[in-house]
Design a protein around this motif. Sequence first.
Motif, PDB file in Angstrom:
ATOM      1  N   GLU A 147      21.440   7.663   1.138  1.00 43.38           N
ATOM      2  CA  GLU A 147      21.006   6.673   0.158  1.00 43.38           C
ATOM      3  C   GLU A 147      19.593   6.171   0.396  1.00 43.38           C
ATOM      4  N   ARG A 148      19.079   6.377   1.621  1.00 38.34           N
ATOM      5  CA  ARG A 148      17.765   5.818   1.960  1.00 38.34           C
ATOM      6  C   ARG A 148      16.969   6.819   2.777  1.00 38.34           C
ATOM      7  N   PHE A 149      15.679   6.864   2.531  1.00 37.04           N
ATOM      8  CA  PHE A 149      14.742   7.569   3.390  1.00 37.04           C
ATOM      9  C   PHE A 149      13.933   6.527   4.160  1.00 37.04           C
ATOM     10  N   VAL A 150      13.702   6.808   5.432  1.00 37.91           N
ATOM     11  CA  VAL A 150      12.862   5.959   6.268  1.00 37.91           C
ATOM     12  C   VAL A 150      11.727   6.811   6.805  1.00 37.91           C
ATOM     13  N   ALA A 151      10.514   6.282   6.760  1.00 36.09           N
ATOM     14  CA  ALA A 151       9.355   7.026   7.266  1.00 36.09           C
ATOM     15  C   ALA A 151       8.459   6.087   8.056  1.00 36.09           C
ATOM     16  N   ASP A 152       8.041   6.510   9.248  1.00 32.18           N
ATOM     17  CA  ASP A 152       7.041   5.799  10.025  1.00 32.18           C
ATOM     18  C   ASP A 152       5.690   6.439   9.732  1.00 32.18           C
ATOM     19  N   VAL A 153       4.742   5.628   9.243  1.00 31.96           N
ATOM     20  CA  VAL A 153       3.462   6.147   8.752  1.00 31.96           C
ATOM     21  C   VAL A 153       2.331   5.384   9.423  1.00 31.96           C
ATOM     22  N   LEU A 154       1.311   6.109   9.863  1.00 28.25           N
ATOM     23  CA  LEU A 154       0.122   5.448  10.386  1.00 28.25           C
ATOM     24  C   LEU A 154      -0.570   4.691   9.263  1.00 28.25           C
ATOM     25  N   PRO A 155      -1.108   3.503   9.529  1.00 26.68           N
ATOM     26  CA  PRO A 155      -1.742   2.704   8.473  1.00 26.68           C
ATOM     27  C   PRO A 155      -2.859   3.445   7.739  1.00 26.68           C
ATOM     28  N   ALA A 156      -3.527   4.371   8.419  1.00 33.35           N
ATOM     29  CA  ALA A 156      -4.623   5.107   7.778  1.00 33.35           C
ATOM     30  C   ALA A 156      -4.140   6.232   6.886  1.00 33.35           C
ATOM     31  N   ASN A 157      -2.857   6.563   6.952  1.00 33.16           N
ATOM     32  CA  ASN A 157      -2.327   7.684   6.167  1.00 33.16           C
ATOM     33  C   ASN A 157      -1.972   7.194   4.758  1.00 33.16           C
ATOM     34  N   MET A 158      -3.002   6.904   3.979  1.00 29.91           N
ATOM     35  CA  MET A 158      -2.798   6.331   2.654  1.00 29.91           C
ATOM     36  C   MET A 158      -2.145   7.318   1.691  1.00 29.91           C
ATOM     37  N   LYS A 159      -2.399   8.611   1.919  1.00 26.81           N
ATOM     38  CA  LYS A 159      -1.830   9.604   1.001  1.00 26.81           C
ATOM     39  C   LYS A 159      -0.308   9.597   1.055  1.00 26.81           C
ATOM     40  N   MET A 160       0.242   9.574   2.304  1.00 33.83           N
ATOM     41  CA  MET A 160       1.698   9.595   2.422  1.00 33.83           C
ATOM     42  C   MET A 160       2.302   8.313   1.867  1.00 33.83           C
ATOM     43  N   MET A 161       1.689   7.184   2.163  1.00 32.06           N
ATOM     44  CA  MET A 161       2.213   5.925   1.639  1.00 32.06           C
ATOM     45  C   MET A 161       2.140   5.916   0.112  1.00 32.06           C
ATOM     46  N   GLY A 162       1.079   6.499  -0.442  1.00 34.07           N
ATOM     47  CA  GLY A 162       0.959   6.564  -1.894  1.00 34.07           C
ATOM     48  C   GLY A 162       2.051   7.403  -2.525  1.00 34.07           C
ATOM     49  N   VAL A 163       2.351   8.549  -1.902  1.00 35.12           N
ATOM     50  CA  VAL A 163       3.416   9.417  -2.431  1.00 35.12           C
ATOM     51  C   VAL A 163       4.744   8.679  -2.436  1.00 35.12           C
ATOM     52  N   LEU A 164       5.056   7.961  -1.354  1.00 33.40           N
ATOM     53  CA  LEU A 164       6.333   7.270  -1.256  1.00 33.40           C
ATOM     54  C   LEU A 164       6.410   6.095  -2.228  1.00 33.40           C
ATOM     55  N   ARG A 165       5.315   5.362  -2.365  1.00 33.03           N
ATOM     56  CA  ARG A 165       5.326   4.184  -3.231  1.00 33.03           C
ATOM     57  C   ARG A 165       5.322   4.559  -4.709  1.00 33.03           C
ATOM     58  N   GLN A 166       4.680   5.654  -5.040  1.00 33.04           N
ATOM     59  CA  GLN A 166       4.526   6.013  -6.451  1.00 33.04           C
ATOM     60  C   GLN A 166       5.682   6.842  -6.986  1.00 33.04           C
ATOM     61  N   ALA A 167       6.717   7.055  -6.175  1.00 36.14           N
ATOM     62  CA  ALA A 167       7.840   7.873  -6.625  1.00 36.14           C
ATOM     63  C   ALA A 167       8.723   7.147  -7.626  1.00 36.14           C
ATOM     64  N   GLY A 168       8.586   5.825  -7.706  1.00 36.18           N
ATOM     65  CA  GLY A 168       9.378   5.064  -8.665  1.00 36.18           C
ATOM     66  C   GLY A 168      10.656   4.484  -8.092  1.00 36.18           C
ATOM     67  N   TYR A 169      10.994   4.836  -6.850  1.00 37.30           N
ATOM     68  CA  TYR A 169      12.163   4.261  -6.206  1.00 37.30           C
ATOM     69  C   TYR A 169      11.809   2.876  -5.644  1.00 37.30           C
ATOM     70  N   THR A 170      12.823   2.088  -5.338  1.00 35.70           N
ATOM     71  CA  THR A 170      12.597   0.798  -4.707  1.00 35.70           C
ATOM     72  C   THR A 170      12.143   1.035  -3.270  1.00 35.70           C
ATOM     73  N   ALA A 171      10.963   0.530  -2.925  1.00 35.41           N
ATOM     74  CA  ALA A 171      10.366   0.788  -1.609  1.00 35.41           C
ATOM     75  C   ALA A 171      10.071  -0.520  -0.901  1.00 35.41           C
ATOM     76  N   GLU A 172      10.324  -0.533   0.406  1.00 37.07           N
ATOM     77  CA  GLU A 172       9.980  -1.671   1.255  1.00 37.07           C
ATOM     78  C   GLU A 172       9.164  -1.157   2.430  1.00 37.07           C
ATOM     79  N   SER A 173       8.287  -2.002   2.962  1.00 31.37           N
ATOM     80  CA  SER A 173       7.491  -1.587   4.119  1.00 31.37           C
ATOM     81  C   SER A 173       7.263  -2.786   5.033  1.00 31.37           C
ATOM     82  N   ARG A 174       7.175  -2.498   6.323  1.00 35.47           N
ATOM     83  CA  ARG A 174       6.848  -3.541   7.307  1.00 35.47           C
ATOM     84  C   ARG A 174       6.034  -2.904   8.421  1.00 35.47           C
ATOM     85  N   PHE A 175       5.148  -3.696   8.983  1.00 32.08           N
ATOM     86  CA  PHE A 175       4.244  -3.208  10.028  1.00 32.08           C
ATOM     87  C   PHE A 175       4.737  -3.673  11.388  1.00 32.08           C
ATOM     88  N   ALA A 176       4.855  -2.719  12.338  1.00 28.10           N
ATOM     89  CA  ALA A 176       5.257  -3.061  13.700  1.00 28.10           C
ATOM     90  C   ALA A 176       4.832  -1.948  14.640  1.00 28.10           C
TER      91      ALA A 176
END
Length: 912
Positions: A147-176
């Motif tokens: 039901e869920r995908f989880v991905a750890d992404v480096l803050p500079a990897n804007m392309k991957m974050m863009g792909v995940l955010r622009q897919a249209g699914y409900t997305a959450e993110s937190r920095f740690a």
Amino acid sequence: MDGRVSASGTRGYARGVEAHYPAHWEADVVLADGGTAHVRPIRPADADRLRAFYSRLSEETIYFRFFGPRPRLSDREVAWFTNVDYVDRVALITTIGTEMVAVIRYDRTGPGEAEVAFLVEDAHQGRGVASVLLEHLAATAREHGIERFVADVLPANMKMMGVLRQAGYTAESRFADGVVRMTLDLTPTDVSAEVTTSREHRAEARSIARLLAPGSVAVIGASREPGGIGQTVLRNLLAADFTGPVYPVHREVRAVAGVRAYPSVTAIDDEVDLAVVAVPAGSVADVVKECAEKGVHGLVVVSSGFGETGAEGRARQDELAGIARAYGLRMVGPNCLGIANTDPAVKLNATLAATVPGRGRVGFFSQSGALGTALLQRVAQRGMGISSFVSAGNRADVSGNDLLQYWEEDTSTEVILLYLESLGNPRKFARLARRIARAKPIVVVKSGGTPTGHSARELGLPDTAISSLFEQAGLIRVDDLIQLFDVGQLLAFQPLPAGPRVGLVTNSDALGLLAADACASAGLSPGTPANLGPRAGAAEFGAALAEQLASDSVDSAVVIYMPPLPGDSDDVAAELLRVSEATGKPVLATFEGHNGMHPSLSVGATPGRGSIPSYPAPEEAVRALAHVVRYASWRSHPVLAPPPLDDIDTDGARDLVRQTLAAAAAEPASAGSASGGETSRALGSFAEPGPPVEVDAAELLSRYGLSVWPAEVVGSPEEAVEAAGRFGWPVVLKAAGPEAAGRAGTVRLGLATPDGVRHAYAELTEQLGAGTELAVQRMAPQPAVPTVVGVVEDPAFGPVVSFGLGEVTARLLLDQGFRLAPLTMEDAGALVRSVRAAPLLFGEYGYPPVAVDALEDLLVRVGRMASDLPEMARLELDQVLVGEAGVIILGARATLRTPPGPRLDGGPRRLA
């Protein structure tokens, strides 16, 4: 992602199942720039392909994926990445040609959750590869309860974050701890569906734009042989004054038609955007590979010898389409006439037809190559003009659906004409048409079909059903090619009418009466013809037309000018144009029997908006107008979504379906049979469809807020009497089995006494035979109109809802309407009114008006159930009584079947 690996299977969640390669995950896809690629699950044999792919990645791409430098993959890592179980560990790769260009994977990390990561080769980043892969991986994950995908992404990897955010699914993110943890809820949403549809639209439109607006063209197989196919295409390209360079390709000659020739397409020094292939069928595949090596964007294969020749040719055609798509090319054909674009910036005539109409506002698609030449000639003779033309031939790749996507975007195309012999993906066709027809009318001739694709004979629905579904989508379906052009020229040059009221202006009393009769027969409302007499000239025609158009009771006008002797036709035409200008009401004519755009009735040298189309006879003009009036009425209604239904239990219905199918699959229950978990997994992975399985229809309907009038099957007269006592008198005794129930005279109504029940039982037993199941049911309130509602999961159209009246005459005449599920309230209302016997529901012919609103609500609910449950092969509600206070479902039967795969227009983007 940190890239950690283990040689001991999946992290705590491996199930030890044997990994079976899921072939149904394979797909050809169109990328964002219009190129194509192949998506498939990874295999152990891809080890060397993975190493080669990894060697082409930049240091930055590797760093973003593994959070550190990793110059090469070890053998252990390669083995880990390429050996997956296709359940808890899944990897999909994208290939172009023989090379791997991207990979995406998930590893289950807990119940309902998996870690996701992807890599795209630098040279192919920005082409939408990752977005397509994410769509496909999400679909595979949902198959296995993730039901869920989880991905750890480096803050500079804007392309991957863009792909995940622009897919249209409900997305959450937190920095740690220096990384962004993104969580993606894979539940499909309206937004994710819209994102997928929008990306599909843009990609397919661009893929066709690259074909129709090439910067250069190579003609492969252009010989010196007079009348040869390749030379004909070459000469037509040159004669049309194509704005880019043209390269003849022939292995032996130095020049063709005075143009330097090349021994192969790879020998051409400059870039080649489009290749027209005219070589023997057996050589086409090799030519396609050469084109891929050259970097050609698209192909037009005019060569014959493929699917039209039989099974062997069909296999050759499938191989050709696979090669073209695998190497990134879209292909028109094979066995086609070619393509044309009249844009002055392009001037492309890559067809076998010497005559191509001038510039116009009509996009024209013809599946038939042989018929295409004649069709283009007819368009030219009428003076209509076209924006672009495509003859798809055997339609191995590019189809009418692709052209619809392109013409929706093309500002020079205002009307779309389609000649179809078959439908490759009818559900997608209906979806696209319904959207596009809101802005651009689509006129279609649908013939009986061919051995390929889905013809009217091959579909599970009758041809009348296809007409109903076309009507729902806003398509204007006509009977023949003459009507195609009759309707097309009216739409291309005149505004849409506001209603069915027609003003008639004529100089012949007989022709005026013919026009009025034709209007009445076509469902239009004609006014009294204004007969001006045979001597009427420009002034009389102008005044009469002005009076008609100024009337609030006129929505359009038909002018008949057929002078017995030659007259001042140019003056009359000029006056008609002057009066009709800027009225906002369509005007069409029978002008001296001319067919098409009469020069004197045209605005500008090239007919423009406001030109008045002419028809040889008034009946033809009226017939075209009637089609346009119905289309305008459809278009005037607002776009509505299926209504929300808060009192339904979709999850409960799906659980019931799964349990019923699982129980049926486990029924043989012999040694070695699949366990419950394996059965569930097989169902989720689209196992081979089995025989139909009966499900408790009443329980299933209850999940959607519908109840079935109680009935009890009885085995003797006394059991029938006892059941009647429990239900309350009066009762009905009827045949319980579907086959017996379909026979006339198998129902006994209004039984009010035990003796009446016993007598009826004896009668039916004698009529139907001993052992026939009978059922007792409480008598439903009267008066009521009996109706029949059904659902069928059509292999091409998907779920289709049918409706008709339950009277014997209506059944014999096949008086049924059809609509694609899910239904809006507008769809349900149109479905009820589409049958010829519908007046019986609205208080006509002595029947009292009944609760049509309750019937429409039932249809919406049934349509929602059909849309939600692809396993529901068939549903029959026979009968549904529609009374003054509501509806009563007297009988219901539902059968399930494990679907062989996703619906044709369901799931992630893929080419047919």
